[in-house]
Write a protein that holds these residues in place. Structure first.
Motif, mmCIF file in Angstrom:
data_model
loop_
_atom_site.group_PDB
_atom_site.id
_atom_site.type_symbol
_atom_site.label_atom_id
_atom_site.label_comp_id
_atom_site.label_asym_id
_atom_site.label_seq_id
_atom_site.Cartn_x
_atom_site.Cartn_y
_atom_site.Cartn_z
ATOM 1 N N TRP A 102 89.388 -2.694 -12.381
ATOM 2 C CA TRP A 102 88.929 -2.180 -11.095
ATOM 3 C C TRP A 102 87.747 -1.228 -11.210
ATOM 4 C CZ3 TRP A 102 90.392 -3.143 -6.038
ATOM 5 C CH2 TRP A 102 91.430 -4.050 -5.881
ATOM 6 N N PHE A 171 92.917 6.923 -6.016
ATOM 7 C CA PHE A 171 93.735 5.778 -6.400
ATOM 8 C C PHE A 171 95.089 6.221 -6.926
ATOM 9 C CE2 PHE A 171 91.881 6.890 -10.512
ATOM 10 C CZ PHE A 171 92.946 6.721 -11.380
ATOM 11 N N LEU A 206 93.201 3.804 -2.489
ATOM 12 C CA LEU A 206 93.580 2.499 -3.026
ATOM 13 C C LEU A 206 94.919 2.629 -3.730
ATOM 14 C CD1 LEU A 206 92.837 -0.472 -3.729
ATOM 15 C CD2 LEU A 206 91.770 0.435 -5.811
ATOM 16 N N ILE A 246 94.121 0.972 1.450
ATOM 17 C CA ILE A 246 94.172 -0.415 0.995
ATOM 18 C C ILE A 246 95.220 -0.509 -0.094
ATOM 19 C CG2 ILE A 246 92.887 -2.315 -0.063
ATOM 20 C CD1 ILE A 246 90.327 -0.960 1.041
ATOM 21 N N CYS A 247 96.149 -1.458 0.045
ATOM 22 C CA CYS A 247 97.221 -1.614 -0.930
ATOM 23 C C CYS A 247 97.171 -3.007 -1.533
ATOM 24 C CB CYS A 247 98.578 -1.385 -0.264
ATOM 25 S SG CYS A 247 99.966 -1.520 -1.410
ATOM 26 N N SER A 264 99.854 0.767 4.990
ATOM 27 C CA SER A 264 98.423 0.722 4.696
ATOM 28 C C SER A 264 97.687 -0.081 5.763
ATOM 29 C CB SER A 264 98.193 0.102 3.315
ATOM 30 O OG SER A 264 98.757 0.913 2.302
ATOM 31 N N ARG A 321 90.772 -8.131 -6.792
ATOM 32 C CA ARG A 321 89.670 -7.167 -6.831
ATOM 33 C C ARG A 321 88.468 -7.681 -6.048
ATOM 34 N NH1 ARG A 321 85.020 -5.413 -8.548
ATOM 35 N NH2 ARG A 321 84.794 -3.313 -9.434
ATOM 36 N N VAL A 324 89.013 -7.182 -2.296
ATOM 37 C CA VAL A 324 88.875 -5.790 -1.860
ATOM 38 C C VAL A 324 87.412 -5.345 -1.936
ATOM 39 C CG1 VAL A 324 89.563 -3.404 -2.293
ATOM 40 C CG2 VAL A 324 91.246 -5.234 -2.479
#
Length: 600
Positions: A102, A171, A206, A246-247, A264, A321, A324
């Motif tokens: 990430w 995060f 995140l 964001i999950c 989320s 990834r 997102v």
């Protein structure tokens, strides 16, 4: 630099002071005694050039520093090796490899940063609470053995700050090698601190979830406490609409852990790996007798197609990834900011074909995405909850580089009629767009809300109410396009003239009515039709009334009465919308002064 010292100082003392100060400040020093203006001593700094080597000494890392580095490396190795070895067969990355994927440099973005992934990812600014619970599993005198089943590095939870796609964010990530990513006292405290810092910083959050839920055998100290796991959801609620949450789910998230994804703003699940449920299959069988596996209970397919809890479904970790990375391009850092702009791009398909896409008959289906592809910037169309409530499209896109949220009826599914699941889906999407200042584009082609006993049982009125409420209370710029039919309360939910849109425009195929022609004629003329015995005469009568009715609801009639603002040539729709969104981007709207509404 000039300094003054006591009058009684000797010349030797003055020289020593001048030399010491010059070395310390890196500049020339002049020393004067008392109030005299006569220079007593001075020291010049010699410029040795930019290429001169820095002065070095023989000091290096001490034994104490080496020890702390060894401890950090041990923590970053994660839980027992036997659990790390199982990750590959489970189709998952070790948590620190996941963070490298990430946040690492591009060269490290394949998740192969080393055997344990303990190399620091290039995009991580810092990690908090790395030594959480350190004394409990690694006290002085133990070696933190790989085979120690009681290893609790970081208490199974990583939190910190990082840069993702040029954006700073907070995060958290569960370490599944530590007690199956379960949550306990110190990990809970780290989670709460991260959320509370996000409220202060105004930066996105995140969540990289892979948790079996609460650590039941260690529940004292975090379950019912004021600052315990229950505070997660309080903080989620406070963050909701403040910063994007964001999950991404990487495994089974059970019970308390399953609430983070649904709290989320956006939830991403990975096919065949992710799952979330209020209870595990074993608990379900014990309580209900139902024998079911994890994927059938709460896998990606269940939540993408039936519950609507999954916004996006990824093929694997890398794809998650990518999704997102695309998602965040539409989102601001917080509710105080505007969404990011991009360079405009022409649409994927020519706007010249828009009118050909829409059938003449109001009852014939077509794919609304064919119209969207001729309006939005190429490559910008990003649908959410695609497999849930398919008769309504909810998607992000760009028009002339500006992000917009699209709410569009989909005649290719159930004729575009609005069912309960679609109404709920649309309401949530509108609410999210409004929270983050993303303008709304409604593309209306619907016969209205669906009727029937089943939809009543499924709460069509309650969920339709939420749809209309979300449209009513949205303060972002709204543009509504009547593409074809806008019947019944469908035009209300879809941002019709009464709902304070900046514009309501129609294509030549547009119609606005209480109901469609067939239903209207049946309601008004049923007895008259039944009295006509001759079939040909009866058909002529029905066709005559149908044409009269359609003339009455035609877009030209609505424009003539200034119910709508304009009828636009279909090939000019993109340019018209771009101009209107540009003009109204700074519009200010106010809601009545009240604490909040009562309709969720």
């Amino acid at each position: 630099m000039k300094v003054r010292i006591g009058q009684a100082a000797s010349e030797e003392e003055a020289s020593a002071i001048a030399a010491a100060l010059a070395e310390h400040v890196g500049d020339s020093v002049e020393v004067y005694a008392g109030d005299d203006d006569e220079l007593v001593a001075s020291h010049e700094v010699t410029d040795s050039g930019d290429d001169a080597p820095a002065e070095t000494d023989d000091l290096g890392p001490t034994e104490r520093e080496e020890k702390i580095r060894e401890e950090i490396a041990d923590i970053e190795a994660g839980g027992p090796k036997k659990y790390r070895d199982r990750l590959e067969e489970q189709g998952k990355l070790f948590v620190r490899d996941r963070l490298d994927l990430w946040f690492g440099d591009e060269d490290d973005a394949d998740g192969t940063s080393g055997e344990t992934g303990s190399g620091a990812a290039g995009g991580i600014h810092f990690e908090d609470g790395k030594f959480a619970n350190f004394d409990a599993w690694h006290p002085d005198g133990t070696d933190g053995s790989e085979d120690d089943g009681d290893r609790l590095p970081g208490d199974g939870l990583l939190t910190g700050a990082a840069e993702f796609e040029g954006r700073d964010l907070h995060f958290m990530a569960n370490d599944f090698t530590v007690k199956a990513g379960s949550m306990a006292e110190k990990g809970v405290e780290k989670f709460l601190r991260m959320q509370q810092r996000a409220l202060k910083s105004g930066r996105p959050v995140l969540y990289l979830m892979d948790s079996s839920g609460a650590r039941i055998d260690q529940q004292r100290g975090f379950f019912a406490n004021r600052e315990g796991i229950g505070k997660y959801y309080y903080n989620h609620s406070m963050l909701s609409g403040r910063v994007p949450q964001i999950c991404v789910l990487y495994g089974p998230c059970i019970a308390g852990a399953a609430y983070t994804p649904v709290f989320s703003d956006f939830t991403v699940m990975v096919e065949g790996v992710s799952a979330m449920a209020i209870a595990s299959p074993r608990m379900v069988k014990m309580v209900t007798g139902e024998d079911i596996d994890m994927q059938d209970l709460g896998g990606a397919k269940v939540h993408a197609e039936h519950s609507g809890s999954a916004d996006l479904v990824a093929r694997d970790e890398e794809h998650a990834r990518e999704l997102v990375a695309q998602l965040v391009t539409y989102l601001p850092d917080s509710a105080d900011d505007d969404p990011p702009r991009s360079e405009p791009k022409p649409p994927k398909l020519s706007p010249q074909g828009i009118d050909s896409v829409i059938p003449e008959s109001p009852n014939k289906g077509y794919d609304m995405e064919d119209l969207i592809d001729r309006v939005v910037d190429s490559g910008s169309y990003f649908p959410l909850q695609r497999d849930y409530g398919e008769e309504i499209i909810t998607a992000f896109a760009r028009i002339d580089g500006r992000p917009v949220g699209i709410v569009a009826n989909q005649p290719a599914h159930r004729a575009g009629a609005i069912f309960p699941d679609a109404a709920e889906k649309a309401a949530g999407f509108i609410w999210t767009c409004d929270a983050y200042n993303i303008p709304l584009l409604y593309l209306c082609d619907t016969p209205g809300f669906m009727a029937g006993s089943q939809v009543e049982k499924d709460a069509i009125l309650e969920k339709g109410k939420k749809f209309i409420y979300a449209t009513s209370s949205a303060t972002v710029p709204k543009q509504t396009v009547v593409a074809r039919k806008a019947y019944g309360a469908g035009i209300y939910a879809m941002g019709g003239p009464a709902y304070d849109p900046e514009s309501t425009i129609a294509l030549p195929s547009g119609e606005i009515a209480v109901m469609g022609p067939e239903a209207a004629i049946n309601a008004v003329y049923r007895r008259k039709i039944d009295e006509i015995d001759d079939e040909a005469e009866r058909e002529r009568f029905v066709e005559e009334k149908r044409e009269e009715y359609r003339h009455d609801i035609d877009a030209h009639r609505m424009a003539s009465e200034v119910v709508i603002d304009d009828i636009v040539p279909p090939s000019e729709l993109r340019d018209e919308l771009a101009a209107r969104f540009a003009f109204y981007e700074g519009v200010e709207k106010e809601l009545p002064d009240k604490k909040h509404g009562t309709i969720l």
